[in-house]
Scaffold this motif. Sequence first.
Motif, PDB file in Angstrom:
ATOM      1  N   MET A 161      -2.080   6.987  -4.174  1.00 52.52           N
ATOM      2  CA  MET A 161      -1.114   7.883  -3.543  1.00 52.52           C
ATOM      3  C   MET A 161      -1.167   9.256  -4.220  1.00 52.52           C
ATOM      4  O   MET A 161      -1.210  10.300  -3.571  1.00 52.52           O
ATOM      5  N   MET A 162      -1.205   9.256  -5.550  1.00 52.85           N
ATOM      6  CA  MET A 162      -1.225  10.531  -6.276  1.00 52.85           C
ATOM      7  C   MET A 162      -2.571  11.227  -6.116  1.00 52.85           C
ATOM      8  O   MET A 162      -2.638  12.448  -5.956  1.00 52.85           O
ATOM      9  N   ILE A 163      -3.638  10.434  -6.148  1.00 50.17           N
ATOM     10  CA  ILE A 163      -4.977  11.023  -5.985  1.00 50.17           C
ATOM     11  C   ILE A 163      -5.084  11.692  -4.619  1.00 50.17           C
ATOM     12  O   ILE A 163      -5.557  12.830  -4.496  1.00 50.17           O
ATOM     13  N   CYS A 164      -4.619  11.003  -3.577  1.00 50.49           N
ATOM     14  CA  CYS A 164      -4.701  11.571  -2.223  1.00 50.49           C
ATOM     15  C   CYS A 164      -3.846  12.834  -2.107  1.00 50.49           C
ATOM     16  O   CYS A 164      -4.257  13.831  -1.499  1.00 50.49           O
ATOM     17  N   ASP A 202       0.850  -1.189   0.000  1.00 52.29           N
ATOM     18  CA  ASP A 202       0.000   0.000   0.000  1.00 52.29           C
ATOM     19  C   ASP A 202       0.886   1.240   0.000  1.00 52.29           C
ATOM     20  O   ASP A 202       1.488   1.581   1.012  1.00 52.29           O
ATOM     21  N   LEU A 203       0.980   1.872  -1.153  1.00 54.86           N
ATOM     22  CA  LEU A 203       1.812   3.066  -1.279  1.00 54.86           C
ATOM     23  C   LEU A 203       1.040   4.319  -0.901  1.00 54.86           C
ATOM     24  O   LEU A 203       1.604   5.410  -0.865  1.00 54.86           O
ATOM     25  N   SER A 204      -0.261   4.186  -0.639  1.00 54.86           N
ATOM     26  CA  SER A 204      -1.072   5.376  -0.431  1.00 54.86           C
ATOM     27  C   SER A 204      -1.162   5.789   1.034  1.00 54.86           C
ATOM     28  O   SER A 204      -1.857   6.741   1.361  1.00 54.86           O
ATOM     29  N   VAL A 205      -0.442   5.094   1.927  1.00 49.70           N
ATOM     30  CA  VAL A 205      -0.628   5.411   3.348  1.00 49.70           C
ATOM     31  C   VAL A 205      -0.061   6.784   3.700  1.00 49.70           C
ATOM     32  O   VAL A 205      -0.586   7.461   4.581  1.00 49.70           O
ATOM     33  N   GLY A 206       0.991   7.237   3.024  1.00 51.65           N
ATOM     34  CA  GLY A 206       1.601   8.524   3.351  1.00 51.65           C
ATOM     35  C   GLY A 206       0.709   9.694   2.971  1.00 51.65           C
ATOM     36  O   GLY A 206       0.275  10.477   3.822  1.00 51.65           O
ATOM     37  N   THR A 207       0.412   9.809   1.693  1.00 49.75           N
ATOM     38  CA  THR A 207      -0.435  10.931   1.266  1.00 49.75           C
ATOM     39  C   THR A 207      -1.873  10.725   1.727  1.00 49.75           C
ATOM     40  O   THR A 207      -2.605  11.688   1.944  1.00 49.75           O
ATOM     41  N   GLY A 261       6.415  10.075   1.402  1.00 51.87           N
ATOM     42  CA  GLY A 261       7.622   9.573   2.053  1.00 51.87           C
ATOM     43  C   GLY A 261       7.299   8.751   3.289  1.00 51.87           C
ATOM     44  O   GLY A 261       8.031   7.837   3.632  1.00 51.87           O
ATOM     45  N   TYR A 262       6.171   9.086   3.947  1.00 54.30           N
ATOM     46  CA  TYR A 262       5.775   8.303   5.126  1.00 54.30           C
ATOM     47  C   TYR A 262       5.491   6.853   4.763  1.00 54.30           C
ATOM     48  O   TYR A 262       5.713   5.950   5.569  1.00 54.30           O
ATOM     49  N   GLU A 263       4.952   6.631   3.532  1.00 57.01           N
ATOM     50  CA  GLU A 263       4.630   5.251   3.156  1.00 57.01           C
ATOM     51  C   GLU A 263       5.897   4.402   3.133  1.00 57.01           C
ATOM     52  O   GLU A 263       5.884   3.243   3.519  1.00 57.01           O
ATOM     53  N   MET A 264       7.015   5.026   2.712  1.00 57.49           N
ATOM     54  CA  MET A 264       8.263   4.263   2.654  1.00 57.49           C
ATOM     55  C   MET A 264       8.749   3.925   4.066  1.00 57.49           C
ATOM     56  O   MET A 264       9.258   2.836   4.318  1.00 57.49           O
ATOM     57  N   GLN A 265       8.569   4.893   4.987  1.00 58.65           N
ATOM     58  CA  GLN A 265       8.965   4.625   6.368  1.00 58.65           C
ATOM     59  C   GLN A 265       8.097   3.508   6.962  1.00 58.65           C
ATOM     60  O   GLN A 265       8.591   2.654   7.705  1.00 58.65           O
ATOM     61  N   ALA A 266       6.800   3.537   6.611  1.00 61.42           N
ATOM     62  CA  ALA A 266       5.900   2.504   7.143  1.00 61.42           C
ATOM     63  C   ALA A 266       6.291   1.135   6.595  1.00 61.42           C
ATOM     64  O   ALA A 266       6.320   0.136   7.332  1.00 61.42           O
ATOM     65  N   ILE A 267       6.603   1.091   5.301  1.00 57.19           N
ATOM     66  CA  ILE A 267       7.013  -0.181   4.701  1.00 57.19           C
ATOM     67  C   ILE A 267       8.343  -0.626   5.317  1.00 57.19           C
ATOM     68  O   ILE A 267       8.531  -1.804   5.640  1.00 57.19           O
TER      69      ILE A 267
END
Lengths: 345, 507
Positions: free
Chosen positions: A150-153, A88-93, A270-276
Amino acid sequence: MFSAANPDPIQDSTAVVTPEEKQAGIWKQRLQQLLAFAGLLIIFLAFSIVAPTTFATYSNVMNILFSAVVIGCLAMGATLVIVSAGIDLSVGTGMALCAVMAATFMVRWGLPVWLGILLTLAFGAFIGLINGTAVTILGLPPFIATLAMMMICQGLALVVSNVAPIYFDPVDHASYMWISTGNLIPGSGFPNAIFVLILAVVVAYILFNKTILGRYDVSIGSNMEATALSGINVKKWLILIYAAAGTFTALGGIMISARLGSAQPATGAGYEMQAIAATVIGGTSLAGGKGSVIGTLIGALIISVINNGLQIIMLPQQWQNVVLGTVIVVVVFIDQLRNKQAKAR
Amino acid sequence: MEYDPTLLLQVEDVHKSFPGVNALSGMRLDLRHGEVLGLVGENGAGKSTLMKLLTGIYIHQEGEFFLDGEPLRVRTPLDAEKRGLSIIHQELNLVSHLTVAENIWLGREPRSGGVFTKPREQIARTRDLLERLEMDLDPKALVANLTVAKQQMVEIAKALSFDAKVLIMDEPTSALNETEVAQLHTLIRRFVTPETGVVYITHRMPELKSITDRITVIRDGKYITTTDTATSTLDEIISHMVGRAIDTSAKPVNVRDDREVILSVRNLTTKSALHEVSFDLHKGEVLGFAGLMGAGRTETARAIIGADPHVSAEITLRGTTVTISNPAQAARMGIGYLSEDRKKYGLMLNLDVAHNVTISSIQDKFTTGPFEKKSAIRQAAQDAVELLKVKTPSMTQQVKFLSGGNQQKAIIGRWLVKDCDVLIFDEPTRGIDVGAKEEIYQLLNHLAEQGKSIIMISSELPEILRMAHRVVVMSDGYVTGTLQADEATQESIMALATTRLSEKELP
């Protein structure tokens, strides 16, 4: 086609597993968690030795825990999705959009704080629902579906907020900010955000380890085809898994906006990468079928300790990601090395 | 090792075994110059193992290969092709997004300076090659846009671009229609010169007559005989193929013809694989499904449980007409499917025995609200494991550490815990060693005795004859016949399995 060089070595003799081997298996599992925890301790001790007076203090430990809250919440959702062999790449945005929505509900619409929180959580679940639908009904690869989300958000957060932060009212929304920065135990210096993180971990733990959602999550991640042929409605459960992840994303959005006293529409990427990263450091396999909520918590804490420690020893901020990236390579490499050895045995 | 320089390809006393299985023992094969040699044998007779040895995919343990009297040792498929040994697999090995020319010269592109491709030269070479073979193909056409028959031509052209001396074709006609088969045969005759030869593997008996000069029969990994096509009959060849001494003492048990119909399938048709498949399954029966690979047996099972879509079907279950659109519905209606490929479609390999046994029933049986009842799950798994005598040290053992037979039992347990009474076994003993096979057979008989209705898809005829109360035989997506236990013999089943119904019906 030519990969068939290794024929199925099915041997009945391999079936005999001695009690010692079984015992070793249990210890291996324990070891996995212990190893992550040991890693956390080692990094913590290392910083404590380098900066004994500034790092290893009560208030700094509180700082470390406090700054692990947002990543921790997001990573709980990321873990659920990654265990299903998704991403899930959309967690950051998504977090940024949820923060903007929380501010919209409470500041612009003037809804009560409790209702605003509930609506924000529901909104996060809705984002996840759309992710899950794109993955299952439309059949998009999770990477693509959530990249699009991610981009939509990211865009929607700016649209809804009119490209400006939305500030909570220090009086009207005092209780909202209290969720993060208040002290349930007066004078303890123990911010409420840490309780929220503990709560999030407990909920994720129960969801993952005690409910059928967690059971099917692991099963789908281990073998989606076989799970479907076992009579499980894989699409439905995957949608629910993404929706649950979205709810954790919303919680992250609440915690970050409550802490800042404002919704910042441009943060989040960038938060999504930290979460992953937290999930992976915690021993969850990107291939799916295997994961640990507690491991992810430890992963989030490791990230937080490193970020905090590097600040304290005055390493320039631009170096933090370099160190973090290196840590991920080392941790995952060690994990794979151990898995290979386990297989070779 | 003695060799005969008059032979083009000679296989002498080759042995190959895999853990627990003797895939080939004392295998031999003689291909003369300028002939088409048919190679026939049942599924699992060792044909593909032999092919894989010849192309260096496997390495043999004992024995010799000779090509034109020279010892032949190949380590990789490319090795084999360079020595003039080309193989065309049943599943074609083409890159569908590349053109005909690009596929033919893949890995051997005409280059300049080592890095730049020379597309014009490549196309010119391809054109030469295709003209020589009188193939009507456009070198610039994308392979993805070609019919299967034309794709096969590309494979043949590719094989010949290596100046192949020996061309091995594995079931080349399984996806071709009658006209295309004739074209292929013309092409093969054009290829065969006094310097070359063809090994032609097929299940289709009539084709043997029309294309081969001699026929080699293998069975159970052993060489049986080679006969001249002109002087032998198809019946003789079939009896060589199946003529093993089978244990006739074990017969289907409890065969009765007065049982109620539990599952009735009429006119099951899918987009391409199945045509009007109809059959009845009785309560307490073991219904065998026989046929060659690709006959449509697995497709039938998957279409019934809704894993694959069908165009039309009338399915009646316990007297009620039902529509099943996914495996979850099938499971709810009490139909359990056990795939031929346990690892891919059956097991969650890295999860434990308890999970694998109970996964289908957790939601109905072992939950309070959304929460699992862990101890009930463990207990149910424990009970199933004891009932089926699954050898596992504990319920928390990862299922990948179990043997094939015990893995199969774990999946059987899954459907028993789910209370399924219609069980579809697809190759229930594949990859399971002999002792464990017998246990699975007894288990199936026991289940049938208890009133479970069993469909058993099997490619092993002895297994069908030993177990099935009745046998449905399929060929090319059609049911070509249904035999009672006392009518079923290897010969009668083989005859039906090699019938090409689709041809008969073509104008």
